[in-house]
Design a protein around this motif. Structure first.
Motif, PDB file in Angstrom:
ATOM      1  N   ALA A 115      19.977 -77.560  -1.797  1.00 39.99           N
ATOM      2  CA  ALA A 115      18.904 -78.382  -2.371  1.00 39.99           C
ATOM      3  C   ALA A 115      17.565 -77.664  -2.278  1.00 39.99           C
ATOM      4  N   SER A 127      15.647 -77.119  -5.825  1.00 46.24           N
ATOM      5  CA  SER A 127      14.819 -78.281  -6.169  1.00 46.24           C
ATOM      6  C   SER A 127      13.368 -77.890  -6.439  1.00 46.24           C
ATOM      7  N   SER A 154      13.543 -81.949  -0.171  1.00 47.29           N
ATOM      8  CA  SER A 154      14.894 -81.608  -0.633  1.00 47.29           C
ATOM      9  C   SER A 154      15.981 -82.097   0.322  1.00 47.29           C
ATOM     10  N   ILE A 201      17.781 -83.037  -5.267  1.00 40.88           N
ATOM     11  CA  ILE A 201      17.335 -81.955  -6.153  1.00 40.88           C
ATOM     12  C   ILE A 201      16.564 -82.578  -7.309  1.00 40.88           C
ATOM     13  N   GLU A 202      15.347 -82.109  -7.512  1.00 40.87           N
ATOM     14  CA  GLU A 202      14.505 -82.579  -8.607  1.00 40.87           C
ATOM     15  C   GLU A 202      14.195 -81.410  -9.534  1.00 40.87           C
TER      16      GLU A 202
END
Length: 716
Positions: free
Chosen positions: A287, A291, A296, A456-457
């Protein structure tokens, strides 16, 4: 000594500041030697204050000085927004240095070195020093701490000594202003005649009869107004229609937004990462590496913060991609453990006590028990909370408190009762706290569970192709538009909205809906002309194409700008004469008879007035009518005269003035206080310096006398 250590650490930042300041000074020197186009060729004058030309170099040196002080105090460089604020502070500092200094020099006002010593460690300690060297726990100032600090400063690095000397130097402006203001205050004398006049104004009364005809009672269609009459009125009253220099424009905004292809790309990326997160062996690392967000991997104790889709899910569950704001996000429940703090979800109804007496407690407790009885019989908790709860922050939300922990910000008796309960449901008895009696219902049982969540973005973004296409559309509009009319026509054909903004000053930063638009303002004042379409102006999240529609020079407004207001004034003048002529033809001499003869659109009556009042019955705001009334003797009547709203005739029936006093000291004090007026901040420095205050009227007078010519708009 803790305070001295704190100061030593703070002043240790000087080294970084000096390097930055030296680099900036080097760049400035090169900039001026290169005759930069930014500085308008050879003309680098940014202002004229009290007959002195202020160069861009002087101004920027002041900005650099204040930026350097800001960096020391905040241990970082100022942001772009903070730089704008510092520029304003630098401008005020230059006004203080030049406009005020000329006044100091003429009067011989100085602050000597011995005075500075006195402000730092003598008998008249400056408030800033007291604040710096006061115990943060007791607030007690210690002169010994000041002396100790100064003694160890002698052996400190040169940069630290220079920083302290800069601080001491900034103690002077406040003292100079205070001396100047005190000098003027001591020359301000209120005479007995002025005080007596105020006393009589407050105590004088007048009873009048009146006859009044409002302008709105006369039809506008009875009159015609020519353009020459409007121009003549504007010329005769030009002083009332003075305007500062300004610009007006129309503009079209092209928002910079991700295209459908951009969104699809991010969705594909987050879907690919979801597959990777499902099979990940180290969720936190995976992550963190993938991310765009800051959080994260988290350990979440508050169930209310668990991402939707993971509540009640099995370990290893990964949510579907969800659009949150401008990001697609996925989350994985990596592990479930036990934590030290318990959380619970509850709601409450607060019944306040009217005082601390036993009877007040009994009344509140009885009401709380009655509500509990209703709830046990099936009443709706949310409805009773909305009706009865004194906690208005959540009463309309059914009394819902959400999830909260044992360490939450609640009074102890409340937490003890909530966390002692097992399971869910209504607590059988009201809980007493310092706020009153609480009816509590547990919606979700307490839990010590901790959720390990990887998130995760991926931010939506505009691709180069999208940016190029949006810019191409904006550039096409600018290229095909030769004036304001064609810009509007082309924008309409493209389905674009044309916005307008007027009265834009040369130092404004906002233009209509554009909040940080100095590049537009610079264009308006340096390159634009009326009906000239701009090239594409770039902002962080939009492109803009503009056209200047009007230029207002400093001076009298144009007729087009004030035509509606002037038309009303001219129309009222015509109506006033019409009404006066009609009154002159009336045969009745008493006001009731005049009203009957004039018609039901006229008004008559009696009024009691004070000289301090600004309104007149039936007329509204009319201080001129009150003044005319008090100029009459008993039994005297005016001819018809015009007010802002109509025509009035006044007859004095009684007049009284207060008896003279032996002395008028309290009224002298009132006048002196009123003359002081409100305070204005004339300098505000970005360290620990207190703002420099002076009376608003004095500040306005000094600035007017200094004849300030502001040319900052040429550079920023």
């Amino acid at each position: 000594m803790a305070l001295i250590n704190t100061l030593r650490k703070r002043m240790g930042k000087v080294v970084v500041g000096f390097v930055a300041f030296s680099m900036f000074a080097f760049i400035l020197t090169d900039l001026f030697q290169s005759n930069s186009v930014l500085l308008g060729g050879n003309d680098t004058t940014i202002a004229e204050i009290a007959g002195k030309d202020i160069s861009y170099e002087q101004f920027q040196a002041k900005v650099s000085e204040l930026s350097y002080i800001f960096a020391i105090n905040n241990q970082r460089e100022p942001s772009s927004d903070e730089i704008e604020t510092i520029r304003v502070q630098a401008w005020n500092a230059l006004i203080l240095d030049y406009a005020y200094k000329s006044q100091y020099d003429e009067l011989g006002i100085t602050v000597t070195n011995s005075e500075v010593v006195d402000m730092v460690q003598g008998n008249n300690i400056d408030p800033q020093i007291k604040q710096f060297f006061s115990d943060p726990n007791t607030g007690e100032f210690s002169r010994e701490n000041v002396v100790a600090f100064l003694q160890q400063l002698n052996s400190a690095p040169a940069q630290q000594r220079a920083s302290w000397l800069s601080f001491e130097d900034r103690l002077k402006p406040n003292r100079m202003v205070k001396k100047y203001e005190n000098l003027l205050a001591l020359t301000n004398y209120v005479t007995t005649a002025e005080a007596k006049s105020k006393y009589e104004a407050q105590g004088s009364n007048m009873s009048v009869d009146y006859f009044y005809v409002p302008f709105f009672s006369v039809a506008d269609s009875l009159f015609t107004i020519s353009e020459s009459e409007l121009k003549s009125y504007l010329s005769a009253n030009a002083e009332q229609y003075q305007r500062e220099e300004s610009r007006s424009l129309n503009y079209v905004v092209f928002p910079i937004q991700p295209s459908a292809d951009d969104t699809a790309f991010v969705k594909e990326e987050i879907a690919r990462l979801r597959n990777g997160l499902i099979g990940s062996k180290n969720d936190s690392t995976f992550a963190l590496m993938n991310s765009d967000g800051l959080n994260s991997f988290q350990s979440i104790s508050d169930p209310g913060l668990i991402p939707v889709g993971l509540i009640g899910a099995e370990v290893g569950t990964v949510t579907e991609p969800t659009l949150v704001g401008d990001k697609y996000a996925i989350s994985k429940l990596s592990a479930i453990t036990e934590g030290d703090e318990a959380f619970v979800k509850a709601r409450h109804i607060l019944i306040e006590m009217d005082g601390n007496s036993e009877s007040a407690k009994a009344e509140a407790r009885g009401k709380a028990n009655d509500i509990i009885s209703q709830l046990k019989k099936g009443a709706d908790f949310a409805e009773l909370a909305a009706i009865n709860s004194a906690d208005k922050s959540n009463a309309n939300n059914g009394g819902d408190l959400g999830w909260f922990g044992e360490n939450g910000n609640f009074v102890q008796p409340f937490k003890d009762a909530v966390f002692a309960h097992r399971g869910t449901g209504l607590l059988p008895n009201p809980v007493e706290t310092s706020f009153g009696y609480h009816i509590i219902q547990i919606d979700e049982p307490k839990t010590n569970t901790v959720y390990k969540v990887a998130t995760i973005e991926k931010e939506l973004f505009e691709s180069d192709a999208t940016l190029n296409e949006i810019y191409r559309q904006a550039d096409l509009l600018a290229a095909n538009s030769s004036d304001a009319a064609s810009l509007e026509e082309n924008a309409k054909e493209a389905g674009l909205n044309v916005r307008s903004a007027s009265a834009i000053g040369k130092n404004d930063s906002r233009v209509g809906v554009l909040t940080d638009a100095r590049n537009i303002v610079l264009w308006l004042y340096n390159d634009a002309s009326v009906n000239k379409v701009s090239d594409v102006k770039e902002f962080d999240d939009q492109y803009v194409v503009a056209v200047m529609t009007a230029r207002q020079p400093k001076g009298t407004a144009t007729l087009a700008q004030v035509e509606n207001e002037i038309r009303t004034k001219v129309l009222n003048e015509k109506k006033a004469q019409y009404i006066k002529d009609k009154i002159a033809g009336l045969s009745a001499s008493d006001f009731e008879g005049m009203k009957a003869e004039y018609g039901d659109k006229a008004r008559s009556g009696s009024a009691d007035l004070t000289l301090n009042s600004n309104s007149f019955p039936s007329v509204g705001f009319a201080p001129e009518a009150v003044g005319v009334a008090f100029s009459l003797d008993e039994g005297e009547k005016t001819a018809p005269f015009e007010t802002s709203n109509g025509v009035l005739v006044v007859s004095a029936t009684a007049k009284s003035t207060p008896e003279p006093l032996d002395e008028y000291l309290s009224y002298k004090t009132q006048i002196a206080t009123e003359r002081q007026g409100r305070k204005a901040v004339i300098a505000n420095f970005p360290l620990s310096f207190s703002p420099v205050f002076v009376s608003q009227s004095l500040d306005n007078a000094i600035k007017e006398f200094a004849e300030i010519e502001d040319k900052r708009y040429k550079f920023f």
